[in-house]
Design a protein around this motif. Structure first.
Motif, PDB file in Angstrom:
ATOM      1  N   ASP A 176      51.305  45.965  49.192  1.00 56.14           N
ATOM      2  CA  ASP A 176      49.401  46.385  49.902  1.00 56.14           C
ATOM      3  C   ASP A 176      48.873  45.498  48.637  1.00 56.14           C
ATOM      4  OD1 ASP A 176      47.523  46.729  50.624  1.00 56.14           O
ATOM      5  OD2 ASP A 176      47.761  48.537  50.540  1.00 56.14           O
ATOM      6  N   LEU A 177      48.155  44.396  48.555  1.00 52.01           N
ATOM      7  CA  LEU A 177      47.810  44.407  46.928  1.00 52.01           C
ATOM      8  C   LEU A 177      46.174  44.492  46.765  1.00 52.01           C
ATOM      9  CD1 LEU A 177      48.414  40.174  47.048  1.00 52.01           C
ATOM     10  CD2 LEU A 177      49.490  42.196  45.228  1.00 52.01           C
ATOM     11  N   GLU A 178      45.805  45.063  48.136  1.00 48.91           N
ATOM     12  CA  GLU A 178      44.129  45.958  48.146  1.00 48.91           C
ATOM     13  C   GLU A 178      44.539  47.331  47.855  1.00 48.91           C
ATOM     14  OE1 GLU A 178      43.279  45.359  51.849  1.00 48.91           O
ATOM     15  OE2 GLU A 178      42.236  43.128  51.986  1.00 48.91           O
ATOM     16  N   GLY A 179      46.016  47.774  48.620  1.00 47.01           N
ATOM     17  CA  GLY A 179      46.094  49.327  47.605  1.00 47.01           C
ATOM     18  C   GLY A 179      46.848  49.084  46.074  1.00 47.01           C
ATOM     19  N   LEU A 180      47.338  48.402  45.913  1.00 42.68           N
ATOM     20  CA  LEU A 180      47.613  48.220  44.499  1.00 42.68           C
ATOM     21  C   LEU A 180      46.054  48.673  43.682  1.00 42.68           C
ATOM     22  CD1 LEU A 180      51.027  46.333  43.676  1.00 42.68           C
ATOM     23  CD2 LEU A 180      50.927  48.957  43.535  1.00 42.68           C
ATOM     24  N   ALA A 181      44.749  46.910  44.186  1.00 46.30           N
ATOM     25  CA  ALA A 181      43.886  46.327  43.317  1.00 46.30           C
ATOM     26  C   ALA A 181      42.807  47.826  43.367  1.00 46.30           C
ATOM     27  CB  ALA A 181      43.663  45.429  43.814  1.00 46.30           C
ATOM     28  N   CYS A 182      43.236  48.530  44.736  1.00 45.55           N
ATOM     29  CA  CYS A 182      41.737  49.998  45.213  1.00 45.55           C
ATOM     30  C   CYS A 182      40.864  49.473  45.078  1.00 45.55           C
ATOM     31  CB  CYS A 182      42.596  50.988  43.635  1.00 45.55           C
ATOM     32  SG  CYS A 182      42.633  51.371  43.312  1.00 45.55           S
ATOM     33  N   HIS A 183      41.111  48.580  45.886  1.00 43.64           N
ATOM     34  CA  HIS A 183      39.697  46.967  47.010  1.00 43.64           C
ATOM     35  C   HIS A 183      39.861  46.270  48.027  1.00 43.64           C
ATOM     36  CE1 HIS A 183      36.006  45.094  47.053  1.00 43.64           C
ATOM     37  NE2 HIS A 183      35.333  45.543  46.244  1.00 43.64           N
ATOM     38  N   ARG A 184      39.632  46.644  48.498  1.00 42.25           N
ATOM     39  CA  ARG A 184      39.826  45.747  50.180  1.00 42.25           C
ATOM     40  C   ARG A 184      39.578  44.656  50.267  1.00 42.25           C
ATOM     41  NH1 ARG A 184      37.329  50.607  51.674  1.00 42.25           N
ATOM     42  NH2 ARG A 184      38.264  52.715  52.259  1.00 42.25           N
ATOM     43  N   GLY A 185      38.518  44.288  49.272  1.00 43.30           N
ATOM     44  CA  GLY A 185      38.490  42.734  49.160  1.00 43.30           C
ATOM     45  C   GLY A 185      37.551  41.443  49.389  1.00 43.30           C
ATOM     46  N   SER A 186      36.297  42.283  50.158  1.00 44.17           N
ATOM     47  CA  SER A 186      35.346  42.443  50.759  1.00 44.17           C
ATOM     48  C   SER A 186      34.246  43.194  50.338  1.00 44.17           C
ATOM     49  CB  SER A 186      35.255  42.580  52.605  1.00 44.17           C
ATOM     50  OG  SER A 186      34.622  43.983  52.059  1.00 44.17           O
ATOM     51  N   THR A 187      32.426  42.381  50.113  1.00 43.52           N
ATOM     52  CA  THR A 187      31.536  43.618  49.551  1.00 43.52           C
ATOM     53  C   THR A 187      31.708  44.945  49.744  1.00 43.52           C
ATOM     54  OG1 THR A 187      29.118  43.578  49.458  1.00 43.52           O
ATOM     55  CG2 THR A 187      30.460  43.483  51.047  1.00 43.52           C
ATOM     56  N   PHE A 188      32.125  45.278  51.439  1.00 42.79           N
ATOM     57  CA  PHE A 188      32.571  46.815  51.318  1.00 42.79           C
ATOM     58  C   PHE A 188      33.968  47.182  50.941  1.00 42.79           C
ATOM     59  CE2 PHE A 188      29.968  45.070  54.686  1.00 42.79           C
ATOM     60  CZ  PHE A 188      28.587  45.427  54.843  1.00 42.79           C
ATOM     61  N   GLY A 189      34.465  46.291  50.002  1.00 50.39           N
ATOM     62  CA  GLY A 189      35.848  47.106  49.791  1.00 50.39           C
ATOM     63  C   GLY A 189      36.567  48.029  49.131  1.00 50.39           C
ATOM     64  N   GLY A 190      35.160  48.645  47.923  1.00 52.68           N
ATOM     65  CA  GLY A 190      35.050  49.659  46.991  1.00 52.68           C
ATOM     66  C   GLY A 190      34.963  50.582  48.039  1.00 52.68           C
ATOM     67  N   LEU A 191      34.293  51.053  48.943  1.00 51.53           N
ATOM     68  CA  LEU A 191      34.276  52.044  49.570  1.00 51.53           C
ATOM     69  C   LEU A 191      35.184  53.146  50.063  1.00 51.53           C
ATOM     70  CD1 LEU A 191      31.256  50.690  52.048  1.00 51.53           C
ATOM     71  CD2 LEU A 191      30.914  52.254  50.003  1.00 51.53           C
ATOM     72  N   GLY A 192      35.153  54.810  49.519  1.00 53.28           N
ATOM     73  CA  GLY A 192      35.973  54.949  49.239  1.00 53.28           C
ATOM     74  C   GLY A 192      37.724  55.600  48.603  1.00 53.28           C
ATOM     75  N   MET A 193      37.592  53.819  47.948  1.00 51.48           N
ATOM     76  CA  MET A 193      38.730  54.002  46.931  1.00 51.48           C
ATOM     77  C   MET A 193      38.550  54.089  45.498  1.00 51.48           C
ATOM     78  SD  MET A 193      40.227  51.848  48.987  1.00 51.48           S
ATOM     79  CE  MET A 193      41.043  51.165  48.869  1.00 51.48           C
ATOM     80  N   LYS A 194      39.412  54.743  44.495  1.00 49.26           N
ATOM     81  CA  LYS A 194      39.326  54.963  43.746  1.00 49.26           C
ATOM     82  C   LYS A 194      39.264  54.111  42.634  1.00 49.26           C
ATOM     83  CE  LYS A 194      43.717  58.339  44.275  1.00 49.26           C
ATOM     84  NZ  LYS A 194      45.296  58.741  44.143  1.00 49.26           N
ATOM     85  N   GLU A 195      38.764  54.561  41.299  1.00 46.98           N
ATOM     86  CA  GLU A 195      38.353  52.962  40.373  1.00 46.98           C
ATOM     87  C   GLU A 195      39.432  52.349  40.637  1.00 46.98           C
ATOM     88  OE1 GLU A 195      36.982  52.367  36.019  1.00 46.98           O
ATOM     89  OE2 GLU A 195      38.133  54.309  36.654  1.00 46.98           O
ATOM     90  N   GLN A 196      39.097  50.668  40.262  1.00 48.67           N
ATOM     91  CA  GLN A 196      40.079  49.934  40.780  1.00 48.67           C
ATOM     92  C   GLN A 196      40.502  49.993  38.935  1.00 48.67           C
ATOM     93  OE1 GLN A 196      38.084  46.063  41.765  1.00 48.67           O
ATOM     94  NE2 GLN A 196      40.298  45.949  42.031  1.00 48.67           N
TER      95      GLN A 196
END
Length: 347
Positions: A176-196
């Motif tokens: 899960d690359l997005e999980g490892l990066a703490c980001h969903r990849g889009s402009t909304f990708g950082g919402l609710g995620m930990k610091e990258q």
């Protein structure tokens, strides 16, 4: 490569706490997973010692380092002993069974001096030859190996990440690359995620995942662009992803809207508005206006529809030139074990 792998494997094979004695700045940039940072010098002290080393030589730098350490040796050792004792309690091991594993940047004075000091207190220690640089070379070497990758693709809202979680639940190899990066990849990708994480640590996490896999078995990876937020997928691994077979998930617009609404409607309006404004030039004035007004009125279906067209065009562009794509229609289907049979039939 084989020598580095053997050195690292031997170091990792010992049972005991993993201590990183580098500065906090070095640790943040990248470290071995599950390591504990107990810095011999803080960032400023390391900088001062480094400057002295360049200008006045090794001997003067060592003397300055000893002066810094003299002031905090008791606190440093208390912290170190506490971590070792915690590990003993968790693992139910005694001193004779423990091998305190210590590393610094290059396996030099920092790790060796702490190992020497602990040995005076009757602890068994081992240092990593070549230090963190050995680990980093192992990480980078991991991406050059040939991996049996299967890409899971699909437009925004098709539930690719949920499908990866399902595959992992049933013991398939997934990253899960997005999980490892703490980001969903889009402009909304950082919402609710930990610091990258730093990009270096992102690479370390991928390498650790790969190291846990059998290379002959399939590894399911979500389709991504080269950058996920501020994290960049390693070049060699990304090249393998681009040429790998691909499953394309198809779902109805209704399914996709439900997926997006469930994911993003929970966030604050201010956060969603900020995300929309970041792509207002790409959305255009009309769609931007609809999205912003719909957020304020909590008309989530209109919010999602206003950005879907933009993301769909981006996805179609990213897919140009891709071959070996197999379609997987999951419209109205529940994400459960039955999907595994569908995937097996497609592959």
């Amino acid at each position: 490569m084989n020598f580095r792998r053997k050195v690292l494997e031997k170091f990792r094979s010992f049972n005991g706490p993993l201590i990183d004695v580098r500065s906090p700045g070095e640790y943040y940039k990248g470290h071995m997973p599950n390591s504990i940072n107990i810095p011999l010098f803080d960032n400023d002290e390391r900088s001062i010692i480094g400057k002295i080393f360049k200008k006045e030589g090794r001997e003067k730098a060592v003397i300055e380092g000893l002066k810094f350490f003299e002031k905090k040796m008791e606190l440093f050792l208390d912290n170190l002993f506490l971590k070792i004792e915690s590990h003993k309690i968790i693992t139910e091991k005694n001193n004779n069974d423990l091998q305190v594993r210590i590393y610094c940047s290059r396996g030099g004075m920092r790790s060796q001096s702490i190992a020497w000091l602990l040995e005076k207190y009757k602890f068994n220690t081992i240092t990593l030859k070549g230090g963190y640089k050995t680990y980093r070379r192992w990480t980078l070497d991991s991406f050059s190996k040939k991996w049996n990758i299967v890409i899971v693709g699909g437009k925004t809202g098709t539930g690719k990440t949920r499908l990866l979680s399902l595959l992992e639940k049933y013991e398939k190899q997934t990253i899960d690359l997005e999980g490892l990066a703490c980001h969903r990849g889009s402009t909304f990708g950082g919402l609710g995620m930990k610091e990258q994480p730093s990009n270096e640590q992102f690479e370390n996490k991928i390498a650790e995942k790969l190291n846990s896999f059998k290379s002959i078995n399939k590894i399911f990876v979500e389709a991504e662009s080269a950058n996920i937020g501020k994290c960049k997928i390693p070049h060699e691994f990304f090249n393998q992803m681009k040429s790998s077979p691909r499953i394309e998930i198809l779902r109805s617009e209704s399914n996709r809207l439900d997926e997006l609404i469930n994911t993003y409607s929970v966030f604050k309006q201010e956060e969603l508005i900020e995300c929309v404004l970041r792509i207002k030039k790409r959305l255009g004035p009309q769609r931007t206006k609809i999205a912003l007004e719909s957020i304020k009125e909590e008309k989530w279906d209109l919010v999602c529809k206003s950005v879907l067209d933009y993301y769909d065009k981006c996805y179609e562009y990213e897919k140009v030139g891709k071959e070996n794509i197999k379609l997987l229609d999951l419209t109205d289907k529940k994400y459960d074990y039955k999907i595994l049979e569908i995937i097996n039939n497609v592959l």
